[in-house]
Scaffold this active site. Sequence first.
Site, PDB file in Angstrom:
ATOM      1  N   GLY A 196      18.896 -10.458  -0.273  1.00  0.00           N
ATOM      2  CA  GLY A 196      18.077  -9.524  -0.824  1.00  0.00           C
ATOM      3  C   GLY A 196      18.893  -8.269  -0.880  1.00  0.00           C
ATOM      4  CB  ALA A 237      18.707  -5.514   3.726  1.00  0.00           C
ATOM      5  N   GLY A 238      20.951  -7.489   2.445  1.00  0.00           N
ATOM      6  CA  GLY A 238      22.051  -8.416   2.570  1.00  0.00           C
ATOM      7  C   GLY A 238      23.087  -8.378   1.979  1.00  0.00           C
ATOM      8  CG  PHE A 281       5.195   6.197  -4.080  1.00  0.00           C
ATOM      9  CD1 PHE A 281       5.004   5.838  -5.724  1.00  0.00           C
ATOM     10  CD2 PHE A 281       5.414   5.082  -3.223  1.00  0.00           C
ATOM     11  CE1 PHE A 281       5.066   5.028  -5.905  1.00  0.00           C
ATOM     12  CE2 PHE A 281       5.627   3.822  -3.755  1.00  0.00           C
ATOM     13  CZ  PHE A 281       5.314   3.786  -5.114  1.00  0.00           C
ATOM     14  CD  GLN A 327       2.506  -0.683   4.225  1.00  0.00           C
ATOM     15  OE1 GLN A 327       3.420  -0.732   3.401  1.00  0.00           O
ATOM     16  NE2 GLN A 327       2.386   0.686   4.596  1.00  0.00           N
ATOM     17  CG  LEU A 365       1.958  -4.605  -4.813  1.00  0.00           C
ATOM     18  CD1 LEU A 365       1.369  -4.181  -3.632  1.00  0.00           C
ATOM     19  CD2 LEU A 365       3.551  -4.043  -4.821  1.00  0.00           C
ATOM     20  CB  THR A 368       3.176  -0.435  -7.666  1.00  0.00           C
ATOM     21  OG1 THR A 368       3.714   0.751  -7.350  1.00  0.00           O
ATOM     22  CG2 THR A 368       2.869  -0.254  -9.329  1.00  0.00           C
ATOM     23  CD  GLU A 369       1.632   4.087  -2.297  1.00  0.00           C
ATOM     24  OE1 GLU A 369       1.261   3.476  -1.391  1.00  0.00           O
ATOM     25  OE2 GLU A 369       2.124   5.217  -1.783  1.00  0.00           O
ATOM     26  CG  HIS A 415       2.888  -4.460   0.836  1.00  0.00           C
ATOM     27  ND1 HIS A 415       3.220  -5.369  -0.458  1.00  0.00           N
ATOM     28  CD2 HIS A 415       3.423  -3.431   0.746  1.00  0.00           C
ATOM     29  CE1 HIS A 415       4.226  -4.460  -1.043  1.00  0.00           C
ATOM     30  NE2 HIS A 415       4.275  -3.575  -0.551  1.00  0.00           N
ATOM     31  CD  GLU A 439       9.210  -6.671   4.517  1.00  0.00           C
ATOM     32  OE1 GLU A 439       9.537  -6.383   3.340  1.00  0.00           O
ATOM     33  OE2 GLU A 439       8.130  -6.861   4.956  1.00  0.00           O
ATOM     34  NE  ARG A 465       7.167  -0.512   3.722  1.00  0.00           N
ATOM     35  CZ  ARG A 465       7.127  -0.639   2.296  1.00  0.00           C
ATOM     36  NH1 ARG A 465       7.725   0.202   1.555  1.00  0.00           N
ATOM     37  NH2 ARG A 465       6.177  -1.446   1.582  1.00  0.00           N
ATOM     38  CB  SER A 519      10.378  -0.952   2.109  1.00  0.00           C
ATOM     39  OG  SER A 519      11.155  -1.965   2.542  1.00  0.00           O
ATOM     40  CG  LEU A 520      12.733  -0.736  -2.531  1.00  0.00           C
ATOM     41  CD1 LEU A 520      12.385  -0.657  -4.199  1.00  0.00           C
ATOM     42  CD2 LEU A 520      13.101  -2.121  -2.621  1.00  0.00           C
TER      43      LEU A 520
END
Length: 572
Positions: free
Chosen positions: A15, A17-18, A121, A234, A246, A248-249, A348, A372, A383, A388-389
């Site tokens: 993902g 992060a990796g 947001f 969350q 989802l 989205t917000e 979530h 995550e 959060r 998070s992204l």
Amino acid sequence: MGECLIKQVLVIGGGLAGLRAAIAAHDAGCDAAVLSKVYPIRSHSGAAQGGINAALANHPEGKDDSWERHAFDTIKGSDYLADQPRVEILTQEAPERVLEMEHWGTYFSRTPDGHIAQRPFGGAGFPRTCYAADRTGHHLLHTLWEQCLKRNITLYNEWLITCLVVHGGRVFGAISLHIPTGQLQAFGAHAIIIAGGGHGRIFAKSTNAYINTGSATAAAFRAGVPLEDMEFVQFHPTTLYGTNILITEGVRGEGGILVNAKGERFMERYASTVMELGPRDIVARGIQTEIDEGRGFKGKYGSYVHLDVHHLGADVIKTRLPGIRQIAMDFAGVDPIEAPIPIQPGQHYSMGGLACDENGQTPIEGLFAVGECSCVSVHGANRLGGNSLLETIIFGKRAGEQAANIAKNADKPGSESVLNDVLREQEADIKSLKARTKGERQITIRRRMQAEMTEKVGLFREEKSLTKTVEKLAQLKEEYKKVIIDNKGDAFNYDLMDALELGGMLELAEVTAQTALRRRECRGSHWRTDHPSRKDEEWMKHSLAFFNPEGPPRIEYEDVLITTYEPTVRKY
Ligand SMILES: Cc1cc2nc3c(=O)[nH]c(=O)nc-3n(C[C@H](O)[C@H](O)[C@H](O)COP(=O)(O)OP(=O)(O)OC[C@H]3O[C@@H](n4cnc5c(N)ncnc54)[C@H](O)[C@@H]3O)c2cc1C
């Protein structure tokens, strides 16, 4: 069994992060490889919709934004449980990392004068969320994947890590199942970075991909890394009624409103100043309270409320929320241009995860965690959307660089004979699992766990039912020891994979329930109906759960790092 494969830095997870960590390790001069159970661009990061936060001050209403304001919003959003120096790193480095993504090719939406567009947001003082329509994760993930291809970073696709090998306090390597052939393989490494993502699938109603089981997190937990703040889960306020996909917000950021069955814009009751743009924990509890008190619409899959955007007009909906419109039409038969979207809260995001420092270092030498699956402690008890992204690229880079430092200075990776011994044990375990005929199927145990977690460890929690859940989970762990599978084959044996991963899911569920039971207060996402207030004197603490092969986890507590912002009452 092939010969042991040796890497300087092995990243588990493809993902955001990796991939970011692998790029950093490679650019620091290391031989880095990414191993992932799915092809990297199918990772859950690609499903992220709303955006990524950075105080760029590009929006006309955001001219006074700064990284300090971003830090304050994040810490307040966390209900003061985040470690403040770590949040400052996150928000201070944000603009540079987001601009780097732009320069690497991310196709961000634009302001009229060509800068990166930003939208409001939840819980944010300014419009600070940078976005690529409502497909931000997709664009970011493809950008990093291209950067990996450009660097010729080795990608091991469709490999499932089943266990980590730690010897004398240091990581030696990992054992992995090659999904297409069913063969096990040992990987030796100077440094390993766990970037396995969230574990939302321990719950029944979740926005997470089916692959989000947390099996890499569980492998590191079993190897000795403590899990931090796992009681904080969350629940997103707006997931599509029925499927929990989802919504989205960003929909509320663009002006969407929430309405109950009586036609009331009910957020007035829960966050009268910011209304629908309250932080997620508050909006989700508001919706659930409306439903529980009978003001929701009733349906086959429980009750729901309406998220209405039709007043924004077709043009805004088509250009800024095209993915959401498609999801609503395909999965709920509703076109948001004409009718409201039916929504309900759903699991979530996992705020808790593998304990690590600001460079991803866990307590085990050579072992890192990022994204995550980790708990650097920037989200605390809740959060903020868009953070998070951001966490994946900020700490991905830092962890990759730190792992490269360790790897370059290590003399040689762990002994191959130690790795091969563990590999043989794993082979024997799989053989006996396949041979077993009496016991419970993995899917039966999994569904019981998911139902228990959704009903009893959800938005509202209390002592009695949590105590029962903890007992139930211990019982499911016992049943799991005799789990059976129907598919005895080698190639693409998902029955086997699901059974192997379920063991880790039960561990993570147990830690979540055990820490939720012990924390007798309300903070952020953790709401105890029997202890309805925040108790700073007693509970301004992180929980740390340690693996115990004989029974329930051992739980300890650690102080929160508070430097600049004194905890106050959290109001919106
Ligand atoms: C629907 C949705 C929308 C979201 N929208 C936003 C948003 O707009 N803004 C925001 O900030 N956040 C958002 N989030 C959260 C955010 O997307 C994630 O927290 C983040 O992308 C996680 O990235 P990651 O790299 O840590 O994990 P992931 O992207 O989940 O990647 C995990 C990787 O680990 C691999 N893996 C896992 N276990 C193993 C194993 N045992 N062996 C081998 N490989 C393994 C997987 O194959 C995968 O490649 C959203 C989340 C969801 C679910």
